[in-house]
Scaffold this active site. Structure first.
Site, PDB file in Angstrom:
ATOM      1  N   GLY A 239      38.898  -3.408   9.173  1.00 55.02           N
ATOM      2  CA  GLY A 239      39.638  -3.022   7.969  1.00 55.02           C
ATOM      3  C   GLY A 239      39.384  -1.609   7.497  1.00 55.02           C
ATOM      4  O   GLY A 239      40.311  -0.885   7.148  1.00 55.02           O
ATOM      5  N   GLU A 240      38.133  -1.207   7.445  1.00 58.65           N
ATOM      6  CA  GLU A 240      37.829   0.058   6.762  1.00 58.65           C
ATOM      7  C   GLU A 240      37.428   1.192   7.684  1.00 58.65           C
ATOM      8  O   GLU A 240      37.446   2.349   7.296  1.00 58.65           O
ATOM      9  CB  GLU A 240      36.684  -0.168   5.769  1.00 58.65           C
ATOM     10  CG  GLU A 240      37.037  -1.120   4.668  1.00 58.65           C
ATOM     11  CD  GLU A 240      35.792  -1.784   4.133  1.00 58.65           C
ATOM     12  OE1 GLU A 240      35.480  -1.598   2.964  1.00 58.65           O
ATOM     13  OE2 GLU A 240      35.122  -2.491   4.903  1.00 58.65           O
TER      14      GLU A 240
END
Lengths: 280, 290
Positions: A239-240
């Site tokens: 995700g990041e």
């Protein structure tokens, strides 16, 4: 992606698996979709729930077919005898097994529940800990053009290679990384929240500047060949990570282009301009 | 909650002016891209909005000799108009840099003029091209040079109950070129840190006959840099354009904001003023050589 994990574990087609939006009034509590946890933590929980459901399904099928659960498997949406030749037929549809289990005296639905938490060390008083069960990694490279008179930095191309274990859904994973790069670009070059006496000075997207589609460089995203033993089917979160190395890559590219080291984000045109002037 | 606002669709310019005269709190609306934000921010609280939407006269574009743009012409329409892209490319170039296509599909020529936000792009170009703003009011029509139309921060020469009905732009003199530069270092979609429109006229020998440089987002109104004297009788070369653009530093009056400090904007006024002049001169040479 959670559907894919459930379908894979249950031997079902993707179209046979639905994800329902949980009503927080009745759903169990979880920490949430944060810290790149969904694929890794929720994925493992979904896989365990699917394992439980499959075991119940095979138990029910064994009872209905008067055989042993160990001799059965689920494949392509049907419960079959393991290693049976084609002459034994196509087996029984999963839905049929589940329906017969439900509509009988003392029957009930098949409900698999899974929960998972990675081994972790919570932060100590020095704030050091080891909270993630599996870390993802990224290498990013940027090509920039710097206007030597104005200090304006234009990112021409940006490449990322990601280690997120098994790539469960290549399209979504690539999208996550590209979105992360866009955020990293804003962090590197334009996003800055201004405060005066506790009041935000730029509380709108006209003054607080996110990158727009016209600001995006040509992107190249690739995935390292990797398998995380503790992840669902070898997967880790993604995700990041896309944004993490973008500012450093851009700052290093600026140094390579015009020879000034930028240490403060965002690297605005004005800061580069001043750095170039100071060097002269 | 914001109170409800009346809406009146005017059937003629005269009716719009009469409604404005009747109610000082009424405001004219065309695209609404500026006014809607001011209303949302509570900076303007109109009692009534007067729509000019079905006045087809105000939507006309005439690019035959002069360029006549009606007040209700959408920026996007003008930017893509063949007569404008061919004969007034600097107008298309300027309008094409305003905000985003979504905004330009709504925003109008007249609305932007009346709004007189000093950070806008078209005003500098209109001043550099010696455009005239056509207005109508209770006392009839007026033609106001664009250089005189912008009076102060968000203030224009419009009198009470007077509205912008169009803008008239003369053709460039022979041997001329014009260019627009917009510096938006944070994102391609932003108000300018500084913008510049230059017009350069050369003679056949390459000497400068006339030059104009007007800067946007550099003061409360478009800022005219007096470059013509510097160039007079000289060839358009690097020393001349540097000397001319350097004058921008002393005439601009920018503010510190999220788009840069005032000092930085002064530096950039010189840089982008010079780039606009240089590109305008290249186009002038092209015009001469055919």
């Amino acid at each position: 992606m959670l559907r894919q994990i459930a379908a894979e574990e249950l031997g079902l087609a993707l179209a046979d698996v639905d994800v329902t939006a949980a009503d927080t009034d009745v759903a169990t509590h979880a920490l949430g979709a944060l810290a790149s946890r969904v694929t890794y933590v929720a994925g493992n929980a979904v896989r365990l729930a699917a394992v439980s459901a499959r075991e119940q399904l095979l138990e029910a099928a064994a009872e209905q077919l008067e055989t042993r659960a160990d001799d059965l498997e689920v494949r392509d949406g049907r419960v079959r005898l393991k290693g049976a030749p084609a002459a034994f037929g196509n087996g029984v549809p999963v839905g049929e097994v589940a329906r017969r289990r439900l509509y009988r005296p003392g029957g009930g639905p098949i409900v698999g529940v899974g929960q998972w938490d990675n081994p972790s060390e919570l932060p100590d008083e020095t704030r050091f800990g080891n909270e993630s069960g599996a870390y993802n990694f990224i290498a990013e490279a940027a090509e920039v053009e710097v206007d030597a008179e104005s200090g304006q930095v234009r990112v021409v191309e940006l490449a990322a290679v990601v280690d997120c274990g098994t790539v469960v859904n290549p399209t979504l994973a690539e999208g996550q990384v590209e979105g992360g790069i866009a955020q990293g670009l804003g962090l590197a070059l334009s996003e800055s929240f201004a405060w005066t006496d506790g009041r935000p000075q730029n509380p709108n997207f006209g003054d607080y500047k996110l990158p727009t589609v016209g600001d995006m460089p040509v992107l190249h995203v690739a995935f390292a060949d990797s398998y995380e033993p503790s992840g669902p089917f070898g997967a880790k979160g993604v995700g990041e990570i896309g944004l993490d190395a973008v500012p450093a890559a851009i700052a290093n590219a600026i140094y390579d282009a015009v020879g000034v080291r930028m240490f403060e984000l965002p690297i605005t045109a004005e800061k580069v301009h001043r750095a170039l002037q100071a060097r002269q | 909650m914001r109170p409800a606002i009346d809406f009146r669709a005017a059937d003629s310019v005269a009716e719009a002016c009469a409604l404005l005269l009747e109610d000082p709190q009424a405001r004219v609306i065309t695209g609404g891209t500026a006014l809607a934000i001011l209303i949302r921010q509570g900076l303007v609280r109109p009692s009534c909005l007067i729509g000019l939407g079905h006045l087809s006269d105000l939507r006309q574009i005439d690019a035959a000799e002069w360029l006549h743009l009606g007040a209700s012409v959408r920026l996007r329409t003008a930017e893509r108009h063949p007569g404008i892209t061919q004969c007034w490319p600097v107008v298309a170039e300027t309008l094409g840099r305003v905000a985003t296509p979504r905004i330009r599909n709504m925003a109008t020529i007249g609305g932007g003029l009346a709004h007189a936000d000093p950070a806008q792009d078209p005003p500098a170009t209109f001043v550099a091209l010696e455009a005239q703003v056509r207005t109508a009011g209770p006392d009839g029509e007026r033609l106001i040079p664009a250089a005189d139309f912008f009076v102060d921060y968000y203030e224009t020469a419009l009198r009470r109950a007077e509205i912008v009905v169009g803008v008239d732009i003369p053709p460039l003199p022979p041997g001329s070129g014009a260019a627009f530069e917009k510096f938006t270092p944070r994102s391609v979609e932003d108000y300018a840190t500084v913008s510049a429109c230059a017009v350069v006229q050369l003679d056949a020998a390459g000497a400068v006959r006339d030059a104009r440089l007007v800067l946007g987002a550099a003061g409360v109104t478009p800022v005219v840099v007096p470059v013509a004297e510097t160039f007079r009788g000289r060839q358009f070369d690097e020393p001349a354009v540097r000397e001319a653009a350097e004058q921008a530093r002393s005439v601009v009056d920018p503010i510190d904001d999220v788009r840069g400090s005032a000092d930085y904007k002064r530096d950039m006024a010189v840089v982008f003023g010079r780039r606009a002049l240089t590109r305008a001169a290249a186009r002038a040479r092209h015009a001469i050589s055919g």
